[in-house]
Design a protein around this motif. Structure first.
Motif, PDB file in Angstrom:
ATOM      1  N   VAL A 199      -1.662 -15.191   3.414  1.00 27.56           N
ATOM      2  CA  VAL A 199      -2.042 -14.049   4.247  1.00 27.56           C
ATOM      3  C   VAL A 199      -1.460 -12.757   3.663  1.00 27.56           C
ATOM      4  N   ALA A 200      -0.231 -12.821   3.144  1.00 18.28           N
ATOM      5  CA  ALA A 200       0.388 -11.642   2.536  1.00 18.28           C
ATOM      6  C   ALA A 200      -0.416 -11.153   1.339  1.00 18.28           C
ATOM      7  N   PHE A 201      -0.916 -12.062   0.522  1.00 16.57           N
ATOM      8  CA  PHE A 201      -1.734 -11.657  -0.628  1.00 16.57           C
ATOM      9  C   PHE A 201      -3.033 -10.992  -0.172  1.00 16.57           C
ATOM     10  N   VAL A 202      -3.639 -11.509   0.870  1.00 24.38           N
ATOM     11  CA  VAL A 202      -4.864 -10.887   1.399  1.00 24.38           C
ATOM     12  C   VAL A 202      -4.542  -9.485   1.929  1.00 24.38           C
ATOM     13  N   LEU A 203      -3.441  -9.350   2.646  1.00 25.08           N
ATOM     14  CA  LEU A 203      -3.040  -8.037   3.151  1.00 25.08           C
ATOM     15  C   LEU A 203      -2.747  -7.071   2.011  1.00 25.08           C
ATOM     16  N   PHE A 204      -2.089  -7.566   0.975  1.00 20.23           N
ATOM     17  CA  PHE A 204      -1.775  -6.731  -0.190  1.00 20.23           C
ATOM     18  C   PHE A 204      -3.062  -6.236  -0.847  1.00 20.23           C
ATOM     19  N   ALA A 205      -4.045  -7.133  -0.998  1.00 22.79           N
ATOM     20  CA  ALA A 205      -5.337  -6.734  -1.566  1.00 22.79           C
ATOM     21  C   ALA A 205      -6.030  -5.723  -0.659  1.00 22.79           C
ATOM     22  N   SER A 230       5.997   4.408   9.676  1.00 19.01           N
ATOM     23  CA  SER A 230       4.645   4.778   9.233  1.00 19.01           C
ATOM     24  C   SER A 230       3.707   4.946  10.418  1.00 19.01           C
ATOM     25  N   ASN A 231       3.800   4.059  11.396  1.00 19.53           N
ATOM     26  CA  ASN A 231       2.961   4.187  12.593  1.00 19.53           C
ATOM     27  C   ASN A 231       3.315   5.439  13.392  1.00 19.53           C
ATOM     28  N   ARG A 232       4.615   5.753  13.485  1.00 23.14           N
ATOM     29  CA  ARG A 232       5.030   6.985  14.171  1.00 23.14           C
ATOM     30  C   ARG A 232       4.483   8.217  13.442  1.00 23.14           C
ATOM     31  N   ARG A 233       4.568   8.198  12.110  1.00 22.97           N
ATOM     32  CA  ARG A 233       4.063   9.324  11.322  1.00 22.97           C
ATOM     33  C   ARG A 233       2.546   9.470  11.507  1.00 22.97           C
ATOM     34  N   ASP A 234       1.833   8.345  11.514  1.00 29.06           N
ATOM     35  CA  ASP A 234       0.377   8.390  11.740  1.00 29.06           C
ATOM     36  C   ASP A 234       0.047   9.037  13.076  1.00 29.06           C
ATOM     37  N   ARG A 235       0.772   8.639  14.136  1.00 27.46           N
ATOM     38  CA  ARG A 235       0.523   9.212  15.463  1.00 27.46           C
ATOM     39  C   ARG A 235       0.853  10.703  15.479  1.00 27.46           C
ATOM     40  N   ARG A 236       1.973  11.063  14.862  1.00 28.02           N
ATOM     41  CA  ARG A 236       2.404  12.462  14.844  1.00 28.02           C
ATOM     42  C   ARG A 236       1.410  13.336  14.082  1.00 28.02           C
ATOM     43  N   GLU A 237       0.890  12.815  12.959  1.00 28.89           N
ATOM     44  CA  GLU A 237      -0.016  13.600  12.113  1.00 28.89           C
ATOM     45  C   GLU A 237      -1.481  13.404  12.472  1.00 28.89           C
ATOM     46  N   HIS A 251      -1.522  -0.274   7.703  1.00 28.71           N
ATOM     47  CA  HIS A 251      -0.504  -0.397   6.656  1.00 28.71           C
ATOM     48  C   HIS A 251      -0.387  -1.862   6.210  1.00 28.71           C
ATOM     49  N   PRO A 252      -1.465  -2.412   5.646  1.00 27.30           N
ATOM     50  CA  PRO A 252      -1.442  -3.841   5.318  1.00 27.30           C
ATOM     51  C   PRO A 252      -0.426  -4.219   4.246  1.00 27.30           C
ATOM     52  N   GLN A 253      -0.099  -3.302   3.335  1.00 22.73           N
ATOM     53  CA  GLN A 253       0.873  -3.653   2.305  1.00 22.73           C
ATOM     54  C   GLN A 253       2.252  -3.877   2.911  1.00 22.73           C
ATOM     55  N   VAL A 254       2.629  -3.064   3.859  1.00 28.70           N
ATOM     56  CA  VAL A 254       3.930  -3.235   4.508  1.00 28.70           C
ATOM     57  C   VAL A 254       3.943  -4.540   5.312  1.00 28.70           C
ATOM     58  N   LEU A 255       2.833  -4.844   5.971  1.00 31.74           N
ATOM     59  CA  LEU A 255       2.735  -6.127   6.682  1.00 31.74           C
ATOM     60  C   LEU A 255       2.790  -7.296   5.702  1.00 31.74           C
ATOM     61  N   ALA A 256       2.221  -7.119   4.515  1.00 36.71           N
ATOM     62  CA  ALA A 256       2.289  -8.157   3.478  1.00 36.71           C
ATOM     63  C   ALA A 256       3.740  -8.430   3.084  1.00 36.71           C
TER      64      ALA A 256
END
Length: 192
Positions: A83-89, A144-151, A104-109
């Motif tokens: 699953v991490a490889f799929v998220l990274f891709a 990253s999620n906080r920054r997304d909401r703020r921006e 932010h799939p790379q961070v979840l990966a």
């Protein structure tokens, strides 16, 4: 272990600037220019990565067992890593639904990769390496999620084609790594 820790501090420290020192980072980019900043950033990240690899190899010569994971956790790690490889891709393939939904799939990966490896490997050097990456990924994802909401960041919707390409690319990369490269580069056959 000191070389591994130094590498982690350098690599994760550089990759944490947007979390803890974003204003300073922006000032340095303005002062130096984007390309010189990226060059300096890359040099420090590469140096940290090399120290991590070298330190991990050194630490493996003096193993300290903290816990012995059961075989089923080792097998479960293969699923987490897939699953991490799929998220990274998905972080790299344009117009896919995974990135549109998760942002932010790379961070979840990195989270899944680190968590799975913590379950599957119980040596002190494993816990230091994967625990550091897991902690960093948890903090970065929240920031990253906080920054997304703020921006007010809006992610474009994905397409079926983009999502399929991300999944196929991730599964193919995982298979290559799981069945060949992991043993070649790390010396461990994860599926044996």
């Amino acid at each position: 272990m000191p070389v591994l820790i130094l590498g982690l501090v350098l690599f994760l420290g550089v990759h944490s600037l947007r979390i803890f020192a974003d204003d300073w980072r922006k000032r340095q980019i303005a002062r130096l220019g984007l390309k010189p900043w990226k060059g300096l950033y890359s040099l420090l990240a590469i140096a940290g990565f090399v120290l991590i690899c070298w330190g991990f190899a050194l630490a493996r010569h003096h193993p300290v067992l903290l816990y012995a994971p059961p075989l089923w956790l080792v097998r479960l790690n293969a699923l987490f890593t897939l699953v991490a490889f799929v998220l990274f891709a998905a972080a790299r393939v344009p117009h896919n639904g995974i990135k549109a939904r998760l942002h932010h799939p790379q961070v979840l990966a990195v989270k899944l990769w680190a968590f799975g490896h913590l379950l599957a490997a119980g040596m002190l050097h494993d816990v230091v390496l994967f625990g550091a990456f897991l902690l960093w990924a948890v903090v970065l994802f929240a920031a990253s999620n906080r920054r997304d909401r703020r921006e007010g960041t809006v992610y474009p919707p994905g397409t079926t084609k983009g999502t399929a390409i991300a999944v196929v690319a991730g599964v193919a990369a995982w298979a290559l790594f799981a069945f060949w490269l992991h043993a070649l580069l790390i010396g461990v056959k994860p599926l044996m």
